[in-house]
Design a protein around this motif. Sequence first.
Motif, mmCIF file in Angstrom:
data_model
loop_
_atom_site.group_PDB
_atom_site.id
_atom_site.type_symbol
_atom_site.label_atom_id
_atom_site.label_comp_id
_atom_site.label_asym_id
_atom_site.label_seq_id
_atom_site.Cartn_x
_atom_site.Cartn_y
_atom_site.Cartn_z
ATOM 1 N N GLY B 685 0.790 -1.194 0.186
ATOM 2 C CA GLY B 685 -0.135 -0.162 0.084
ATOM 3 C C GLY B 685 0.938 1.323 -0.011
ATOM 4 O O GLY B 685 1.927 1.085 -0.394
ATOM 5 N N PHE B 686 0.162 2.335 0.423
ATOM 6 C CA PHE B 686 0.859 3.662 0.279
ATOM 7 C C PHE B 686 0.421 4.436 1.382
ATOM 8 O O PHE B 686 -0.923 4.374 1.684
ATOM 9 N N ASN B 687 1.001 5.602 1.864
ATOM 10 C CA ASN B 687 0.528 6.457 2.608
ATOM 11 C C ASN B 687 -0.327 7.794 1.842
ATOM 12 O O ASN B 687 0.101 8.233 0.753
ATOM 13 N N PRO B 688 -1.639 7.711 2.042
ATOM 14 C CA PRO B 688 -2.702 8.654 0.999
ATOM 15 C C PRO B 688 -2.187 9.952 1.011
ATOM 16 O O PRO B 688 -2.532 10.683 -0.020
ATOM 17 N N ARG B 689 -1.278 10.496 2.033
ATOM 18 C CA ARG B 689 -0.944 11.893 2.175
ATOM 19 C C ARG B 689 0.004 12.102 0.875
ATOM 20 O O ARG B 689 0.056 13.253 0.319
ATOM 21 N N TYR B 690 0.597 11.012 0.111
ATOM 22 C CA TYR B 690 1.440 11.217 -0.898
ATOM 23 C C TYR B 690 0.981 10.652 -2.093
ATOM 24 O O TYR B 690 1.659 10.771 -3.109
ATOM 25 N N LYS B 691 -0.395 10.792 -2.037
ATOM 26 C CA LYS B 691 -1.333 10.176 -3.289
ATOM 27 C C LYS B 691 -0.862 11.114 -4.490
ATOM 28 O O LYS B 691 -0.680 10.503 -5.621
ATOM 29 N N LYS B 693 1.844 12.327 -5.418
ATOM 30 C CA LYS B 693 3.140 12.210 -6.217
ATOM 31 C C LYS B 693 3.193 10.937 -7.035
ATOM 32 O O LYS B 693 4.370 10.625 -7.647
ATOM 33 N N LEU B 694 2.186 9.764 -6.618
ATOM 34 C CA LEU B 694 2.264 8.532 -7.196
ATOM 35 C C LEU B 694 2.588 8.460 -8.867
ATOM 36 O O LEU B 694 3.229 7.734 -8.983
ATOM 37 N N PHE B 695 1.965 9.395 -9.568
ATOM 38 C CA PHE B 695 1.965 9.152 -10.917
ATOM 39 C C PHE B 695 3.150 9.986 -11.597
ATOM 40 O O PHE B 695 3.399 10.334 -12.870
ATOM 41 N N GLY B 696 3.915 10.739 -10.731
ATOM 42 C CA GLY B 696 5.101 11.645 -11.201
ATOM 43 C C GLY B 696 6.089 10.774 -11.746
ATOM 44 O O GLY B 696 6.324 9.778 -11.174
ATOM 45 N N LEU B 697 6.867 11.327 -12.735
ATOM 46 C CA LEU B 697 8.021 10.568 -13.320
ATOM 47 C C LEU B 697 9.115 10.661 -11.995
ATOM 48 O O LEU B 697 9.509 11.685 -11.577
ATOM 49 N N PHE B 698 9.746 9.475 -11.932
ATOM 50 C CA PHE B 698 10.913 9.161 -10.949
ATOM 51 C C PHE B 698 10.423 9.493 -9.533
ATOM 52 O O PHE B 698 11.094 9.573 -8.769
ATOM 53 N N GLN B 699 8.906 9.528 -9.417
ATOM 54 C CA GLN B 699 8.591 9.419 -8.057
ATOM 55 C C GLN B 699 8.397 8.311 -7.264
ATOM 56 O O GLN B 699 7.709 7.371 -8.243
ATOM 57 N N ARG B 700 8.880 8.169 -6.072
ATOM 58 C CA ARG B 700 8.712 6.681 -5.426
ATOM 59 C C ARG B 700 8.203 6.947 -4.183
ATOM 60 O O ARG B 700 8.572 7.676 -3.346
ATOM 61 N N LEU B 701 7.468 5.987 -3.716
ATOM 62 C CA LEU B 701 7.180 6.060 -2.158
ATOM 63 C C LEU B 701 7.636 4.972 -1.462
ATOM 64 O O LEU B 701 7.354 4.867 -0.128
ATOM 65 N N HIS B 702 8.376 4.200 -1.887
ATOM 66 C CA HIS B 702 9.205 2.925 -1.208
ATOM 67 C C HIS B 702 10.473 3.343 -1.592
ATOM 68 O O HIS B 702 10.945 3.656 -2.968
ATOM 69 N N SER B 703 11.310 2.639 -0.777
ATOM 70 C CA SER B 703 12.959 2.891 -0.907
ATOM 71 C C SER B 703 13.166 1.748 -1.902
ATOM 72 O O SER B 703 12.549 0.853 -2.037
ATOM 73 N N ASN B 710 11.853 2.086 -10.514
ATOM 74 C CA ASN B 710 12.301 3.774 -10.720
ATOM 75 C C ASN B 710 11.565 4.618 -11.121
ATOM 76 O O ASN B 710 12.016 5.786 -11.461
ATOM 77 N N GLY B 711 10.402 4.415 -10.728
ATOM 78 C CA GLY B 711 9.224 5.543 -10.786
ATOM 79 C C GLY B 711 8.909 5.896 -12.206
ATOM 80 O O GLY B 711 8.582 7.108 -12.225
ATOM 81 N N VAL B 712 8.844 5.088 -13.079
ATOM 82 C CA VAL B 712 8.493 5.174 -14.524
ATOM 83 C C VAL B 712 7.235 4.661 -14.825
ATOM 84 O O VAL B 712 6.303 4.996 -15.666
ATOM 85 N N GLY B 713 6.911 3.408 -14.188
ATOM 86 C CA GLY B 713 5.873 2.714 -14.650
ATOM 87 C C GLY B 713 4.493 3.400 -14.485
ATOM 88 O O GLY B 713 3.664 3.318 -15.355
ATOM 89 N N LEU B 714 4.389 3.999 -13.205
ATOM 90 C CA LEU B 714 2.780 4.710 -13.243
ATOM 91 C C LEU B 714 2.856 5.828 -14.170
ATOM 92 O O LEU B 714 1.737 6.122 -14.431
#
Lengths: 147, 747
Positions: B685-691, B693-703, B710-714
């Motif tokens: 899952g993920f913290n809804p506070r950062y929702k 950022k989810l679809f941004g390029l190179f944005q990751r919510l997990h280490s 690498n934050g490209v898929g979404l």
Amino acid sequence: MTTKQEIEILIVEDNPNDAEMAIRALKKNNLTNNVLVVEDGEQALDFIFSRGKFTDRKGMTHPKIVLLDLKLPKIDGLEVLKVIKENQETKIIPVVVLTSSKEERDIIESYNLGANSYIVKPVDFDKFVDAVKDLGLYWLLLNQFPN
Amino acid sequence: MDLNNSHEMQARWTRFSMILASCIPLICFLIPLNAQSSSGEPFTNRRDTIYIAAEPDYPPWSMVDENGNPDGLSVELFLAAAEAAGLTVDAKTGIWNIIMQDLAEGRIDALPLVGRTPDREAIFDFSMPYSSLHGAIFVNKKSHGIQTLEDLHDKQVLVMRGDNAEEFVRRADISEKIITTNTYEEAFNMLSRGEGDAVISQRITGILLLRQLNIRNVKPLDMHLPEFKQDFCFAVKKGDEELLKRLNEGLSIIIANNSFGEIRKRWLGNISDREITPAELLRWSLYIFIPLIILTSLLWIIILRRHVRKRTARLKEEISQHEKTVSELHHKQGLLSESEEQIRLLLNSTAEGIYGIDTDGNCTFINKSAMDALLITGQEQAIGKNMHGLIHHSKSDGSHYDIEECNILNAFKLGKGVHSNNEKLWRMDGTGFDAEYFSHPIRIDNEVKGAVVTFWDITVSKREREELKKIRNKLEEEVEERTSELKEKVNILNNNQKAMLYMVEDLNRITAELKTERKKLQESNRELEAFTYSVSHDLRAPLRAINGFSKFLLEDYSELLDEEGKRYINTIRDNATKMDQLITDMLNLSRVSKSELKPIKTDIYSLANEVYDEVASGDQKDEFEFIIEKIPPVNCDHGLMKQVWQNLIENALKYSAKSETHRIEISAKEGKSDVTYFIRDYGAGFNPRYKHKLFGLFQRLHSGDDFEGNGVGLAIIQRIIQRHEGEVGADGNPEKGAIFWFRLPKE
């Protein structure tokens, strides 16, 4: 290596690192006999058609396989492929296109012009060795020339 | 007919031999040159026996005789030419395809009959042509649908495999249904049986073959195929200049000693190929039409002359009749002028009132209509009376009308006719009426003796006129009103038009700006494309070297490195691989953005199943529960939609790896004009506070340590859905899983 010898594998590659890796990949598959590397498309065609500095090769047999990079100085790989495959005498030489690009248009264009195989050079060297093994071996060993 | 044909053939042949003969000096000139240039070649030994092969059924050019030996015009020509060049020939027969291959691969030396085409020039060298032929379309006599080449488009066309007719139909894209046969005999037999719609071959060959096979229900169309013209030559293997030279020499010799002509005449003498050149057509028309035109002209002149003679006679007769009529008229006029009574009768019969006055204004005569109108009961009441005083004494308003002013009397005072329509005449009972009158002076021997007055009552017409005038005035008023309204409207329209013009100007300006912007955009697209291409090639090469040479270091120098050293090298290799993945993903994103959308109706249910099958490993399939509802199809680009599901299912699998529940649920909700698809997992899952950022390029919510990526898929998913004019979103809670959804319009 002098060009008077029979050349079995012709590598057309302008990046010396890539060329070295290709040779190493061939070596891994025990295919090191009579390999020649040329650095641009013009030299490749000179070699195939025995002209320029390869004039003395006249009458010698064609290489058993050509590994051809697409991005080359002077004459690019697709043009080299086209010339080889349009000539009645040279079109039977198997040409394996070796390139870093997965661009669809390059792949389609290569096959349209008559390339026998297409290998995308992987970053991982082990995969490269596998690819050379799968395709290079096939064309080198299984595909006999008509005599 | 036969005579014409042989004449025509002979004329054409003479022309042809002249052209060939004129080539001979040129060839003789070329021969020493060739000899010189080829003297350096390794193969200068003269061959004296050559091997050729001919096809069995291409009459009259190439066929077999009763003994099974090759025969025909081409074969005989070849033998003659070879003999003249001092060559011995060993000839055999074989199927066209095979003997062509034989020559290409050097098993034989030459072919006597090869149509010259650009394709074949690459494989063979050709002698000078010894004949030119045109192709024809052969059809079954029962079929009527084929008149032109275009009619063949959806028809089955038969050609011999490897023949240049096949090359022609494929090159010119004549038909979609091409049937190839081994021989033309086979093709014509099929057409005769009703299999296939047309055969395309050389006209002469076809006609002869039909005759030979005794096929009567097939005919050639009377139509030229200018694109399918054929030069027949001898062919040798590409580069066999020596043989070609000798064959050309042989051909020249047999042309010069006329044995060429005899051979040709023997084989073609009695065949009609039904081709007439435009020049011959012109000559024939001159022979026929000029005498015809002269004859027609003579006939026409004779007919015209006869016609003119007839006309002249009729005119004379008409003139004499006219003269007779005129004299009769003169006679009748004489009679009439004699009869004054008749004039009186005439006067009394007219509807207008007429009276005459002398120079004093006294009445000299009055007709019946005048008396009736004025209520005069007897002539004596008027004759000799002053007519002004009697009927013209007052003006329209009733005031006294002085005789000195009288308009009627002006006729003889002024010596010319007067007219009025606004005065009144007065009846005997004192009432008046509106009248219109003409007063004309009477002249005898050029002296004015009085006047004749013609009048009529215009009370009714005057009233009507006044009414008309009123109506007209009213109409004029209305017209004026309308005109002013119209003017106002025109003004408004003018203003609008001005506004429109301004708008058009603005539009033009904006269009021009847009064009410039578009050009810029195209430019930057091109640059971007060049950049991506360069990235995919050039950026990878150093990575490959880093990875490859690190590997060589490990392989060749491993004994010099301790464990830490080896770890460093492996780290270098891992990073090179990661960077390659990053480049791949970025290129993927750019491809998704620029590829053309090709929406088709896509079965999402099957697609998602298929993707899961491909993406999930064997172990994952054992561990996971994959639940998919029956979800509706939608219009979208199949390839891009597959990419969306690949990324979504990969994510669901990846982020569920460390969780207890291994379940993926796919469902959908159908709206009025759109469909929303959901995919739910029970993973990290993920913290809804950062929702956001989810679809941004190179944005990751997990280490990267927890979950690779690498934050490209979404970002790719969002780009694809946006290009379909849809929406994408997600909900989730840490450790409770995530729901990703996207909505696509139905159309």
